[in-house]
Design an enzyme around this catalytic site. Structure first.
Site, PDB file in Angstrom:
ATOM      1  CG  ASP A  80      -1.738   1.265   1.348  1.00  0.00           C
ATOM      2  OD1 ASP A  80      -2.783   1.331   0.671  1.00  0.00           O
ATOM      3  OD2 ASP A  80      -1.343   2.177   2.101  1.00  0.00           O
TER       4      ASP A  80
ATOM      5  CE1 TYR B 101       0.276   7.543   3.317  1.00  0.00           C
ATOM      6  CE2 TYR B 101       0.769   5.421   2.338  1.00  0.00           C
ATOM      7  CZ  TYR B 101      -0.032   6.212   3.123  1.00  0.00           C
ATOM      8  OH  TYR B 101      -1.135   5.673   3.729  1.00  0.00           O
TER       9      TYR B 101
ATOM     10  CE  LYS C 218      -3.626   5.526   1.328  1.00  0.00           C
ATOM     11  NZ  LYS C 218      -2.855   4.278   1.192  1.00  0.00           N
TER      12      LYS C 218
ATOM     13  CG  HIS D   9      -4.985   9.458   1.463  1.00  0.00           C
ATOM     14  ND1 HIS D   9      -3.651   9.681   1.277  1.00  0.00           N
ATOM     15  CD2 HIS D   9      -5.078   8.824   2.650  1.00  0.00           C
ATOM     16  CE1 HIS D   9      -2.962   9.197   2.305  1.00  0.00           C
ATOM     17  NE2 HIS D   9      -3.815   8.676   3.157  1.00  0.00           N
TER      18      HIS D   9
ATOM     19  CB  ILE E  27      -1.653  -2.243   5.386  1.00  0.00           C
ATOM     20  CG1 ILE E  27      -2.571  -1.091   5.833  1.00  0.00           C
ATOM     21  CG2 ILE E  27      -2.310  -3.040   4.276  1.00  0.00           C
ATOM     22  CD1 ILE E  27      -2.771  -0.042   4.754  1.00  0.00           C
TER      23      ILE E  27
ATOM     24  CG  ASN F  13       4.743  -7.107  11.377  1.00  0.00           C
ATOM     25  OD1 ASN F  13       4.776  -7.401  12.560  1.00  0.00           O
ATOM     26  ND2 ASN F  13       5.077  -5.902  10.937  1.00  0.00           N
TER      27      ASN F  13
END
Length: 287
Positions: free
Chosen positions: A55, A60, A85, A118, A239, A251
């Site tokens: 993602d 970002y 996004k 977003h 995520i 994870n």
């Protein structure tokens, strides 16, 4: 109803079937706030370690690095689920088309598995047009799934009322101490998958909670694995962000054990309620 779909190419990461026919891995890699070489290396290692969902977002500022990590991982593109996004500046039908093309360019990919709005940014009043742009991408076959992030019930009701199309996914702030039971119930009625950002909490506090530590010790797992198992056991897609190779591997290792009903009940007591989550109606919360 959210159902599992078998992916023979990545059998260790089961998938959930989405509304519009695609399927999403049940756990993925979040990439905020990683940048440049750190981000590229983390994505490459994660994909090589078995992650199939990655993602990212325009906000970002790491789509290029994510793309490099994907392309150098040596895994066929068809096995991966890549989502990004767009920001509020793209909240128009044509704006979404341009944002999609720009994300593809930065990532160096021919298509995205999912493109998402977003934040609704209701003060701008254009998120319905943004959703119409996503529906157009889906209808044209340019993207396999469309979603939103941080949308409340009222926002979902408006976009569905305007288009007749519900999101495949709503990505929201969610962790055991922010269980978001109300939004999850709405998503379940719509057939929308709930995706969790910050699934192990915004700080180390949740991982050091005595309840989580006690359950982790009993099962010989890490606190993060307990928190992530809580998600996948309820068909929530977490995520988690990680750059450390050990954490990346840990994870993902949450599909070989289960939490008992007693453990789930104890974790349920950590919920602080809906008021503790970021409010997407507030002007300062939105990109």
């Amino acid at each position: 109803m959210i159902t599992e779909a078998i992916d023979t190419n990545a059998a260790d990461v089961p998938r959930l079937r989405l509304l519009h026919g695609h399927s999403i891995p049940r756990l993925g890699l979040g990439t905020w706030p990683m940048l440049e070489d750190e981000c590229e290396a983390a994505v490459r290692f994660a994909v090589q370690s078995g992650y199939r969902l990655v993602d990212t977002a325009f906000q970002y500022r790491n789509e290029e690095a994510v793309g490099r990590g994907i392309r150098t991982a040596g895994i066929p593109r068809s096995e991966l689920f890549i989502s990004s996004k767009f920001n509020k500046e793209a909240h128009s039908i044509d704006g979404v088309q341009r944002a999609y093309d720009e994300s593809l360019r930065k990532l160096g990919l021919d298509y995205l598995d999912m493109f998402m709005c977003h934040w609704p940014v209701p003060a701008l009043g254009k998120y319905v047009d943004a959703w119409k742009g996503l529906v157009k991408l889906l209808e044209e076959g340019r993207v396999k799934a469309i979603g939103v992030s941080n949308f409340k019930h009222s926002h979902l009701k408006e976009i569905i009322g305007a288009t007749g199309v519900a999101p495949d996914v709503n990505q929201i702030q969610l962790s055991p101490d922010l269980a978001r039971t109300g939004p999850r119930a709405v998503h379940g009625l719509l057939g929308t998958v709930t995706e969790a950002w910050s699934p192990i909490g915004r700080s180390s506090g949740l991982r050091s909670d005595p309840t989580i530590i006690e359950i982790a010790r009993r099962l010989n797992k890490s606190p993060a694995q307990i928190l992530l198992r809580w998600h996948v056991q309820q068909k929530i897609v977490p995520i988690p962000q990680a750059s450390d190779p050990l954490w990346i591997k840990q994870n993902l290792s949450v599909f070989d054990f289960s939490l008992s009903a007693d453990a789930m009940a104890k974790i349920r007591q950590l919920d602080k309620g809906e008021g503790a989550a970021r409010d997407s109606d507030m002007p300062e919360n939105g990109h």
